[in-house]
Structure formats: structure tokens, C-alpha cells
Design a protein around this motif. Sequence first.
Motif, mmCIF file in Angstrom:
data_model
loop_
_atom_site.group_PDB
_atom_site.id
_atom_site.type_symbol
_atom_site.label_atom_id
_atom_site.label_comp_id
_atom_site.label_asym_id
_atom_site.label_seq_id
_atom_site.Cartn_x
_atom_site.Cartn_y
_atom_site.Cartn_z
ATOM 1 N N SER A 8 17.297 -34.680 -26.290
ATOM 2 C CA SER A 8 16.011 -34.436 -25.629
ATOM 3 C C SER A 8 15.685 -32.968 -25.761
ATOM 4 N N PHE A 9 14.414 -32.672 -25.793
ATOM 5 C CA PHE A 9 13.981 -31.286 -25.876
ATOM 6 C C PHE A 9 12.627 -31.180 -25.195
ATOM 7 N N PRO A 10 12.277 -30.035 -24.682
ATOM 8 C CA PRO A 10 11.018 -29.873 -23.942
ATOM 9 C C PRO A 10 9.800 -30.073 -24.826
ATOM 10 N N GLU A 11 8.679 -30.384 -24.169
ATOM 11 C CA GLU A 11 7.447 -30.632 -24.911
ATOM 12 C C GLU A 11 6.918 -29.378 -25.605
ATOM 13 N N GLU A 12 7.373 -28.189 -25.135
ATOM 14 C CA GLU A 12 6.890 -26.967 -25.766
ATOM 15 C C GLU A 12 7.297 -26.905 -27.242
ATOM 16 N N CYS A 13 8.412 -27.599 -27.579
ATOM 17 C CA CYS A 13 8.855 -27.565 -28.970
ATOM 18 C C CYS A 13 7.908 -28.306 -29.889
ATOM 19 N N LEU A 14 7.076 -29.205 -29.327
ATOM 20 C CA LEU A 14 6.158 -29.983 -30.153
ATOM 21 C C LEU A 14 4.890 -29.209 -30.500
ATOM 22 N N LYS A 15 4.657 -28.097 -29.827
ATOM 23 C CA LYS A 15 3.453 -27.318 -30.095
ATOM 24 C C LYS A 15 3.603 -26.607 -31.433
ATOM 25 N N ILE A 16 2.574 -26.673 -32.244
ATOM 26 C CA ILE A 16 2.597 -26.031 -33.553
ATOM 27 C C ILE A 16 2.210 -24.560 -33.389
ATOM 28 N N PRO A 17 3.051 -23.634 -33.850
ATOM 29 C CA PRO A 17 2.703 -22.215 -33.738
ATOM 30 C C PRO A 17 1.436 -21.908 -34.530
ATOM 31 N N PRO A 18 0.696 -20.890 -34.118
ATOM 32 C CA PRO A 18 -0.568 -20.581 -34.806
ATOM 33 C C PRO A 18 -0.369 -20.166 -36.263
ATOM 34 N N LYS A 19 0.763 -19.563 -36.608
ATOM 35 C CA LYS A 19 1.005 -19.098 -37.973
ATOM 36 C C LYS A 19 1.889 -20.072 -38.743
ATOM 37 N N ALA A 20 1.936 -21.333 -38.343
ATOM 38 C CA ALA A 20 2.797 -22.309 -39.000
ATOM 39 C C ALA A 20 2.262 -22.630 -40.393
ATOM 40 N N ASP A 21 3.152 -23.018 -41.266
ATOM 41 C CA ASP A 21 2.803 -23.371 -42.635
ATOM 42 C C ASP A 21 2.461 -24.867 -42.679
ATOM 43 N N PRO A 22 1.216 -25.248 -42.928
ATOM 44 C CA PRO A 22 0.850 -26.676 -42.918
ATOM 45 C C PRO A 22 1.478 -27.453 -44.070
ATOM 46 N N LYS A 23 1.995 -26.795 -45.080
ATOM 47 C CA LYS A 23 2.595 -27.495 -46.205
ATOM 48 C C LYS A 23 4.003 -27.984 -45.901
ATOM 49 N N LYS A 24 4.626 -27.452 -44.850
ATOM 50 C CA LYS A 24 5.991 -27.850 -44.498
ATOM 51 C C LYS A 24 5.952 -28.889 -43.372
ATOM 52 N N TYR A 25 6.927 -29.795 -43.391
ATOM 53 C CA TYR A 25 6.948 -30.877 -42.400
ATOM 54 C C TYR A 25 8.380 -31.082 -41.906
ATOM 55 N N CYS A 26 8.531 -31.195 -40.596
ATOM 56 C CA CYS A 26 9.832 -31.433 -39.961
ATOM 57 C C CYS A 26 9.875 -32.883 -39.481
ATOM 58 N N ARG A 27 10.829 -33.645 -40.000
ATOM 59 C CA ARG A 27 10.958 -35.050 -39.613
ATOM 60 C C ARG A 27 11.641 -35.216 -38.267
ATOM 61 N N PHE A 28 12.221 -34.164 -37.717
ATOM 62 C CA PHE A 28 12.879 -34.273 -36.425
ATOM 63 C C PHE A 28 11.892 -34.162 -35.267
ATOM 64 N N HIS A 29 10.846 -33.306 -35.397
ATOM 65 C CA HIS A 29 9.981 -33.097 -34.241
ATOM 66 C C HIS A 29 9.027 -34.273 -33.919
ATOM 67 N N PRO A 30 8.296 -34.933 -34.770
ATOM 68 C CA PRO A 30 7.809 -34.585 -36.117
ATOM 69 C C PRO A 30 6.537 -33.758 -36.015
ATOM 70 N N GLN A 31 6.385 -32.807 -36.886
ATOM 71 C CA GLN A 31 5.206 -31.950 -36.897
ATOM 72 C C GLN A 31 5.275 -31.056 -38.137
ATOM 73 N N ARG A 32 4.170 -30.428 -38.425
ATOM 74 C CA ARG A 32 4.112 -29.514 -39.559
ATOM 75 C C ARG A 32 4.348 -28.077 -39.071
ATOM 76 N N GLY A 33 4.768 -27.262 -40.023
ATOM 77 C CA GLY A 33 5.003 -25.856 -39.678
ATOM 78 C C GLY A 33 6.308 -25.333 -40.236
ATOM 79 N N HIS A 34 7.316 -26.208 -40.378
ATOM 80 C CA HIS A 34 8.595 -25.805 -40.941
ATOM 81 C C HIS A 34 9.306 -27.029 -41.492
ATOM 82 N N ASP A 35 10.271 -26.798 -42.393
ATOM 83 C CA ASP A 35 11.025 -27.885 -42.985
ATOM 84 C C ASP A 35 12.105 -28.374 -42.034
ATOM 85 N N THR A 36 12.564 -29.597 -42.311
ATOM 86 C CA THR A 36 13.645 -30.159 -41.494
ATOM 87 C C THR A 36 14.917 -29.338 -41.658
ATOM 88 N N ASP A 37 15.194 -28.851 -42.872
ATOM 89 C CA ASP A 37 16.399 -28.066 -43.101
ATOM 90 C C ASP A 37 16.355 -26.727 -42.382
#
Length: 380
Positions: free
Chosen positions: A5-34
Amino acid sequence: MGIVSFPEECLKIPPKADPKKYCRFHPQRGHDTDECMVLKMHIEGLIQRGYLGQYMKRSRQDHAKGPDNTRKKKDGAGPSTSAPRKRELGQLTEDEEAEPDSPPKKKVIHVIFGSPEGGDTPAERKKWARSLYIGEVVRAPHEKRTRREPITFTDDDLPDGPIPHRDALVISLELKDIIVHRVLVDTGSSVNVMYYDTFTQLGLSRKQLSQVRTPLSGFTGDSIETEGSVTLEVQIGTPPHVKTWEVDFVVVKIICAHNIILGRPALEDLRCVISMEHLCLKFPTPIGVGVARGNQMINRSCYLKACRQITRKDLQVHIVTERALREEEKWPRAEPMVETEEVILDLSRPDRIVKVGTGLPADLRVRIVEFIRSYRDVFA
């Protein structure tokens, strides 16, 4: 499963996130899963709590236990896969608690971080971390060195006589086809020293000396001005294992029991290995290992000579002091021009007195007496 479990704040996409990267753990864009640090922390936590054991690399000893890569119990039953889950829910029985399937993990301290060096806010700390420039350092490959024969010491190298001997290492060298004895091997000396008497006996002249501007400083901190420096070719060892190399000597004009002091520069250039127990030094030569052995008889004669010189110096000091006292007794002692009175410095010690003139003004006399009493240890 509810174990992550992790807080909902982790699901927020940072303003300078990279839309080309995707994290399958969150899931959301902004950074790679690795690159997901939250995922890595959760995986580490699960491993510490006993989960994900089937994905961990096991040692060869564990692989040798059986085809299923599990450690068998005495009754033949394998470890319970639900033990980590039961331990998490607090449902382990007494038998399961008494026989854990793995030894308890020790606490590990990885790194200590924090403090205000990088700043008090996340933005300041990121700026501080990125300000460090890391450049690539290119170093030239090491020069190939010729393989040397190993240097060893055995009981055959021990000197005759009782051990321990406590003798210094005093050897002989050859300079200008002259054998020089009383050469002290001193790893504590940062220079190679030649005494002026040895310099003259070698047939050298002052014209061959180069100027040395820095004086020598000894153990007591006293400085000695040098006569200069000279570079000579020195030979050490006995044929056929002989080595010749150039040594820079600093010439000093003082009396000493030794003729030469072989310091660290010459010893390093010689590439020698010293053994005080065996009272010898060994060095490599083109045809094998050379040996220079210490002479205990010469060393002890140097010691006795140095002790006699110290005694003579002490006697000279006493003779000069006694002569000065006798000279003082010939002259009449000075007498005060005015009458004096005795003043006790310490009331607990009436014998400690000084004499003060009676003709002084009262206020000046009081100040002088107070001053003398304040420093009575000096005036008494």
C-alpha cells in the motif's frame, strides 16, 4: 493481497514528468517502472518480511538440498509457504515459532544521511546534489616492471650471539674505490648525511659541493647549517651480488661516531628490504639478491664513542660554570648605597625574606612589597 500500500500522493503526476515514460506499478506516466523508487522500496520491504523468496538467487548449498531447491525438515515436510503470511497476521503456532524456516536477519546500517548541508527544502537538496561535477579520469597504464626475485629472511641470516640484540644496523660501503665503515642505516632520516671528516678523507674538495639553502633539523629541533651537497657513486654488497647507484649526500661539519648516515632516499633507490632482527639488508641485483650485513662490534664501538662524547660535553659545561664562579669570587660584591630593611615574603615561611631600601617613599615602598610578595616564587 493487501500487503502493498502507498499513499494517494504517489499517484499524482509531477508537473515536470515525462509523458513518454510509463510506470506499470502506479500506474501513471512520468517515469519508467525500472526507475520507480517506490516499487524498489516495497520490494525490499517484502524481502525483509519473508516474501518473494522464490525469486531470490539461492546459494549452491541450497540448490544441493533437493530438486525443489527447498530445505527439508527432519520429518520430511517442506517449509510452509504460508509462514510469512501467518507471521504477518500473528497466527503462527508455538511449533512454528520454535522452528523458523530461516535464521533471523541481522540489522544492517547502510548509510547515514540528513543534516542541513544540502539545504532545508527538497528543491535546495536537489540543486545541491546536481551541482557536483563528475568528470571522467583517464589514467595512463602502469609502466611494465621487470620481475624481481623474492627477498626472504631465514634463521641462517640471524647474527651470532643472543637474540634480541638491540643493535643498530651499521654496514660498510665503497665510495671512490675506498671502503667506508661505520655507515648507519637510518630509516628515520629524510636525507643521506656525510660528515666533513669523511668528505675530506675521500679526497673531495669544497669546489665539488653544491649549495644547500635549507638547514637540517634534528630530534631536539636544533638546526644545523650544511656545507653543501655532493653526488657520489656508491657500491654495496659482496661480489658477485653487488649493486652500484648514485647517492646525494648532504655534508655537515660536526663530530659524530659514524662516517655516513644512509637515509630513506638512498634506501628507496636501492630497493632494499631491511630486517632489524637479522641485522642485515637485502637488495635486488641483475644476478640475484645481494646482502649487506651489520657489524655488531663496530656498532657497539660507535655507541661507546658517542657516550664518551656526551660525557665530555657535560664535563665541559661543569668546568666552565665552576671557572665562572671562581672569577666572580675574585671581584668584590656590590653593596647597596642606602640602608635596607628585611621584608618577609610569606608569613608562613619567615625565612623567606628580601631587602628593600628604607629611603623609598611610603606609597612606592608598599607597591614594591606587594609586587614582590605576589611573585615571591621568583624573588625568594
